[in-house]
Write a protein that holds these residues in place. Structure first.
Motif, PDB file in Angstrom:
ATOM      1  N   ILE A   1       0.836  -1.205   0.000  1.00  0.00           N
ATOM      2  CA  ILE A   1       0.000   0.000   0.000  1.00  0.00           C
ATOM      3  C   ILE A   1       0.868   1.251   0.000  1.00  0.00           C
ATOM      4  CG2 ILE A   1      -1.655   1.338   1.374  1.00  0.00           C
ATOM      5  CD1 ILE A   1      -2.872  -1.307   2.268  1.00  0.00           C
ATOM      6  N   THR A   2       1.945   1.235   0.787  1.00  0.00           N
ATOM      7  CA  THR A   2       2.842   2.389   0.855  1.00  0.00           C
ATOM      8  C   THR A   2       3.507   2.651  -0.491  1.00  0.00           C
ATOM      9  OG1 THR A   2       3.286   1.919   3.191  1.00  0.00           O
ATOM     10  CG2 THR A   2       4.832   3.359   2.047  1.00  0.00           C
TER      11      THR A   2
ATOM     12  N   ALA B   1       0.913   3.955  -2.947  1.00  0.00           N
ATOM     13  CA  ALA B   1       0.549   5.330  -2.622  1.00  0.00           C
ATOM     14  C   ALA B   1       1.652   6.297  -3.042  1.00  0.00           C
ATOM     15  CB  ALA B   1       0.268   5.461  -1.124  1.00  0.00           C
TER      16      ALA B   1
ATOM     17  N   VAL C   1      -5.309  10.349  -2.186  1.00  0.00           N
ATOM     18  CA  VAL C   1      -4.402   9.200  -2.152  1.00  0.00           C
ATOM     19  C   VAL C   1      -4.170   8.732  -0.710  1.00  0.00           C
ATOM     20  CG1 VAL C   1      -2.042   8.442  -2.598  1.00  0.00           C
ATOM     21  CG2 VAL C   1      -3.281   9.768  -4.322  1.00  0.00           C
TER      22      VAL C   1
ATOM     23  N   ALA D   1      -5.143   5.146   0.863  1.00  0.00           N
ATOM     24  CA  ALA D   1      -4.139   4.299   1.507  1.00  0.00           C
ATOM     25  C   ALA D   1      -4.575   3.908   2.919  1.00  0.00           C
ATOM     26  CB  ALA D   1      -2.786   5.017   1.548  1.00  0.00           C
TER      27      ALA D   1
ATOM     28  N   THR E   1      -5.481   0.134   4.156  1.00  0.00           N
ATOM     29  CA  THR E   1      -4.780  -0.444   5.306  1.00  0.00           C
ATOM     30  C   THR E   1      -5.773  -0.936   6.357  1.00  0.00           C
ATOM     31  OG1 THR E   1      -2.903   1.047   4.937  1.00  0.00           O
ATOM     32  CG2 THR E   1      -3.063   0.002   7.089  1.00  0.00           C
TER      33      THR E   1
END
Length: 477
Positions: free
Chosen positions: A16-17, A20, A186, A190, A194
């Motif tokens: 995810i990081t 993003a 964004v 994210a 999460t």
């Protein structure tokens, strides 16, 4: 296949990081590129305003007429002296495409080329702070410069006004203003991804919490399914096992109450009946009556002693007087009289020199319970075989009979309290399933172990390990 929850969560958060940041970088790149075009369009001159051109041309001719090339250099160094604004920016190229003068020092060493379209292409580079700075310009319409005789001595290129720090700040502000909304979107996506991922992976913990609440309320929760996450699955398996154990314990408790009620009811009922018969003078108060009363009282006493012994064993409060015992002599003395009373036979082949460390009274109790268990299942033609051998640490005692043996489905449970392979409540089968439980507890209290030999098919055989007596150690309280 099970995977580590930590590894899964780490992978999800990292993915995810990365996504993003990649999305933000793309948005920032597109916005910066677009905004840069807008900003450069706002300060790139398509053609200099006519008043600026005229003023610059006049100042150039005046400087050249007064001092020639030196006059042009002075003009470039100090435009206000010749009536031009301080922010004037220009360069002068001679007929050989060499820069004569420039308000910007970087262009003094520029390379100038002229194309077939008469456009001047100017490339200049300079090392600034250890980095190479390069500037490229194209003069679409260079202004010809003529002297007083009307001869062209060069071309004038009016440069864009250089960006100031304030203009740079404005540019950066415009870029971030254009991406601010996308940045919020964004980040929100994210965070949402999460949270969704974490809730999905941690849902089994919520289920486990709900099941624990059900269990705490006194009900039995359904078995929890395996989640596929190694750490949580270990917890779920432990919880399911604990739930099964609690249910089993509850069943045993109910069975215990039922068994105790039944086992005590029988002698109490007999006593009550006998006493009432005597009161009604239906039976004489003689020796037979006393013998019957004594038998029933002993029956109740035995049950009470079993329960007391189990409580003491569970609490780890068994008092032991450990000593080196001659095993053959102790075994023979402990069980011979019981076997003789029912016409059974003892086959003891223990070498006389073998000694074991044990509490004599407790060992006799163990052997007596094992004999009683054998007599209960084969009251006629019973043969008890006892053998022993030594190893460096233990004396291995084998106790077997020629009875019907123990069914395979009962073998894993025979040492469990209140478990009876014979489910009948007939008193001929006796007890409430505590005999072998007490035997195991006493053997372990003396530092030994007991197991059922499942491979033995001619009856039941128990393998007992007792501590080996050390030479010269006759007493170990």
């Amino acid at each position: 296949m099970r995977h580590s929850l930590v590894a899964k969560l780490t992978l999800v958060v990292a993915s995810i990081t990365v996504i993003a940041f990649a999305l933000l970088a793309y948005i920032l790149f597109q916005s910066t590129s677009s905004q840069f075009v807008k900003e450069t369009e706002s300060f790139r001159p398509r053609s200099a305003p006519l008043p600026v051109q005229q003023a610059t041309i006049t100042a150039t001719r005046t400087a050249y007429a007064s001092k020639g090339i030196d006059g042009l250099l002075e003009l470039a160094q100090d435009p206000p002296t010749f009536g031009l604004p301080e922010t004037s920016a220009f360069l002068i190229v001679d007929e050989d495409n060499q820069v004569i003068a420039s308000t910007e020092p970087i262009f003094l060493r520029a390379e100038v080329t002229k194309g077939d379209d008469e456009q001047l292409r100017i490339n200049a580079s300079e090392v600034v702070g250890g980095n190479q700075a390069t500037v490229s310009l194209t003069a679409v319409d260079p202004i010809p410069l003529l002297d007083n005789a009307g001869e062209q001595f060069g071309s004038l290129v009016i440069l864009p006004e250089p960006l100031s720090e304030k203009a740079g700040d404005a540019f950066a502000s415009s870029v971030w203003s254009s991406v601010a909304i996308w940045l919020v979107v964004v980040v929100a996506l994210a965070v949402a991804a999460t949270i969704w991922s974490l809730r999905r992976f941690l849902r089994p913990i919520d289920q486990l919490t709900d099941a624990a609440r059900v269990l705490g309320a006194g009900s039995r929760p359904a078995q929890l399914p395996i989640s596929g996450n190694a750490e949580i699955d270990r917890l779920i398996e432990a919880f399911n096992a604990a739930t099964d154990a609690i249910e089993k314990t509850e069943q045993m408790r109910k069975q215990l109450i039922s068994d105790i009620s039944h086992e005590l009811r029988t002698p109490v009922t007999n006593l009550k009946g006998q006493i009432e018969a005597v009161d009604l003078e239906l039976l004489p108060l003689d020796k037979d009556f006393v013998a019957t009363i004594r038998t029933e009282v002993r029956q109740m006493e035995g049950l009470i002693q079993d329960f007391q012994q189990l409580m003491v064993t569970d609490a780890g409060q068994v008092r032991l007087a450990m000593e080196a015992l001659p095993l053959a002599e102790t075994v023979t003395a402990a069980i011979s009289s019981s076997l003789e009373s029912v016409g059974a036979r003892l086959d003891c082949s223990i070498p006389a020199e073998i000694e074991a460390m044990a509490d004599e009274q407790r060992l006799r109790q163990v052997l007596a319970n094992l004999v009683a268990n054998s007599i209960r299942h084969k009251p006629n033609d019973l043969v008890i075989t006892v053998e022993a051998k030594e190893d460096p640490k233990f004396v291995r005692l084998s106790f077997s009979d020629n009875g019907p043996g123990i069914a395979s489905e009962d073998q894993p449970h025979i040492f469990e309290r209140f478990y009876r392979a014979e489910k009948s409540r007939s008193r001929s089968t006796g007890g409430v399933g505590l005999g072998l439980t007490i035997v195991k507890g006493l053997i372990e209290a003396m530092g030994g172990s007991i197991e059922l030999d499942a491979s033995y098919t001619k009856g039941a055989r128990f393998e007992i390990a007792l501590q080996r007596a050390r030479q010269g150690n006759l007493k170990n309280p």
